[in-house]
Design an enzyme around this catalytic site. Structure first.
Site, PDB file in Angstrom:
ATOM      1  CG  HIS A   1      -7.308   1.610   5.646  1.00 36.14           C
ATOM      2  ND1 HIS A   1      -6.513   1.043   4.671  1.00 36.14           N
ATOM      3  CD2 HIS A   1      -8.410   0.829   5.728  1.00 36.14           C
ATOM      4  CE1 HIS A   1      -7.129  -0.033   4.180  1.00 36.14           C
ATOM      5  NE2 HIS A   1      -8.273  -0.185   4.818  1.00 36.14           N
TER       6      HIS A   1
ATOM      7  CB  SER B   1      -3.838  -4.583  -8.138  1.00 36.69           C
ATOM      8  OG  SER B   1      -3.273  -5.668  -7.454  1.00 36.69           O
TER       9      SER B   1
ATOM     10  CG  ASP C   1      -1.425  -4.213  -1.014  1.00 29.92           C
ATOM     11  OD1 ASP C   1      -2.392  -4.050  -0.246  1.00 29.92           O
ATOM     12  OD2 ASP C   1      -1.291  -5.223  -1.743  1.00 29.92           O
TER      13      ASP C   1
ATOM     14  CG  LEU D   1       5.918  16.006  -5.775  1.00 26.64           C
ATOM     15  CD1 LEU D   1       7.008  15.190  -5.084  1.00 26.64           C
ATOM     16  CD2 LEU D   1       4.570  15.651  -5.163  1.00 26.64           C
TER      17      LEU D   1
HETATM   18  C1  IPE Z   1      -4.263  -2.367  -4.810  1.00 29.22           C
HETATM   19  O1  IPE Z   1      -4.293  -3.056  -3.598  1.00 29.22           O
HETATM   20  C2  IPE Z   1      -5.068  -1.110  -4.697  1.00 29.22           C
HETATM   21  C3  IPE Z   1      -4.515  -0.079  -3.826  1.00 29.22           C
HETATM   22  C4  IPE Z   1      -3.367  -0.121  -3.205  1.00 29.22           C
HETATM   23  C5  IPE Z   1      -5.337   1.095  -3.663  1.00 29.22           C
HETATM   24  P1  IPE Z   1      -5.324  -4.239  -3.334  1.00 29.22           P
HETATM   25  O2  IPE Z   1      -5.050  -4.729  -1.961  1.00 29.22           O
HETATM   26  O3  IPE Z   1      -6.705  -3.789  -3.629  1.00 29.22           O
HETATM   27  O4  IPE Z   1      -4.888  -5.302  -4.443  1.00 29.22           O
HETATM   28  P2  IPE Z   1      -5.153  -6.861  -4.540  1.00 29.22           P
HETATM   29  O5  IPE Z   1      -6.629  -7.065  -4.351  1.00 29.22           O
HETATM   30  O6  IPE Z   1      -4.378  -7.527  -3.449  1.00 29.22           O
HETATM   31  O7  IPE Z   1      -4.654  -7.249  -5.886  1.00 29.22           O
HETATM   32  C1  IPE Z   2      -3.958  -0.948   0.882  1.00 25.65           C
HETATM   33  O1  IPE Z   2      -4.000  -1.808   1.974  1.00 25.65           O
HETATM   34  C2  IPE Z   2      -5.034   0.109   0.938  1.00 25.65           C
HETATM   35  C3  IPE Z   2      -6.129  -0.090  -0.023  1.00 25.65           C
HETATM   36  C4  IPE Z   2      -6.192  -1.034  -0.916  1.00 25.65           C
HETATM   37  C5  IPE Z   2      -7.218   0.862   0.031  1.00 25.65           C
HETATM   38  P1  IPE Z   2      -4.997  -3.038   2.034  1.00 25.65           P
HETATM   39  O2  IPE Z   2      -6.247  -2.599   2.691  1.00 25.65           O
HETATM   40  O3  IPE Z   2      -5.150  -3.668   0.710  1.00 25.65           O
HETATM   41  O4  IPE Z   2      -4.181  -3.993   3.002  1.00 25.65           O
HETATM   42  P2  IPE Z   2      -4.051  -5.581   2.931  1.00 25.65           P
HETATM   43  O5  IPE Z   2      -3.614  -5.920   1.534  1.00 25.65           O
HETATM   44  O6  IPE Z   2      -5.404  -6.142   3.257  1.00 25.65           O
HETATM   45  O7  IPE Z   2      -3.030  -5.920   3.961  1.00 25.65           O
HETATM   46 MG    MG Z   3      -4.185  -5.131  -0.276  1.00 26.49          MG
END
Ligand code: IPE
Ligand code: IPE
Ligand code: MG
Length: 232
Positions: A35, A188, A18, A129
């Site tokens: 990303h 999440s 995240d 792995l």
């Molecule tokens: C959780 O992250 C999903 C992934 C890392 C793929 P999110 O950014 O979607 O989670 P929330 O919305 O903050 O809980």
């Molecule tokens: C995690 O990073 C990747 C996915 C959930 C796909 P985010 O895109 O959720 O990044 P933030 O939470 O907005 O910083």
């Molecule tokens: Mg996020």
């Protein structure tokens, strides 16, 4: 680490990757740049897991809830996943990595589903792995999927073993350690069943900044945890 080591290394580490969006925002870049940088952190983490002798690595790449994001971000993420799958299928052959994908395939574009199936089939015999990619993954959906499979089998009474046997990856051990980056401290909809006795490691580090040293810090912290499993 001066504290006493209580545990051997985990066999299975799961990561909620995240903070890509916030990493990009800090740099006034589009979210997709975050990303892209996150994909490099995946590579570093995979290498660190192999180096440290972790047997199973589950990475949360896209949740069933992430479909509510703007379409251009979803398209960019799927494109990136497709490229990453291509690269890993080649890389996996070199390093003996076995790829698994957990989640529902129904909403994924057919081209990606094809690549997933090819990557999973072509690495199935690898003994290094196991990289389990959680893609269009939701833990509640996984439990409902298991329950429906049991109904299909005509079961009228089920056990915990029955549920376990119908999870997306029934052969994987529960993750001893779950890491979440970016300072958020929640699951999440990740591995709700499997996380019953997992240890959690939360770090403020944003996913694109995560590296081998951070991974090893999480492992070292895990090793100092006292795991009681309800006992004394
Ligand atoms: C959780 O992250 C999903 C992934 C890392 C793929 P999110 O950014 O979607 O989670 P929330 O919305 O903050 O809980
Ligand atoms: C995690 O990073 C990747 C996915 C959930 C796909 P985010 O895109 O959720 O990044 P933030 O939470 O907005 O910083
Ligand atoms: Mg996020």
């Amino acid at each position: 680490m001066s504290e006493e080591l209580k545990n051997p290394l985990p066999r299975h580490v799961a990561v909620i990757m995240d903070g890509n969006g916030r990493w990009a925002k800090e740099r006034r870049l589009p979210r997709l740049a975050g990303h892209n940088a996150g994909a490099q952190a995946v590579q570093r983490t995979l290498e660190a897991a192999q180096r440290t002798g972790i047997k199973y690595l589950t990475l949360y790449a896209f949740s069933t809830e992430n479909w509510v994001r703007p379409q251009d971000e979803i398209d960019g993420l799927l494109k990136l996943l497709e490229q990453t799958l291509d690269r890993y299928t080649k890389e996996a052959a070199k390093h003996g990595v076995r790829l698994l994908v957990s989640g529902e395939k129904d909403r994924l574009p057919p081209a990606i589903v094809e690549k997933i199936e090819h990557a999973v089939a072509s690495t199935a015999a690898n003994t290094g792995l196991t990289l389990n990619l959680a893609l269009n993954y939701g833990a509640r959906q996984e439990i409902v999927h298991a329950a429906n499979a049991l109904i299909q089998e005509g079961k009228t009474h089920i056990t915990m073993q029955d549920i376990q046997a119908h999870l997306y990856q029934p052969s994987l051990p529960d993750p001893e350690l779950i890491i979440r980056t970016s300072g958020e401290e929640r699951l999440s909809n990740f591995l709700l069943w499997q996380a019953a006795y997992s240890e959690f490691y939360f770090t403020p580090v944003l996913w694109p900044d995560f590296d081998g040293a951070e991974f090893e810090k999480a492992l070292a912290t895990y090793r100092t945890r006292v795991r009681r499993f309800g006992g004394l």
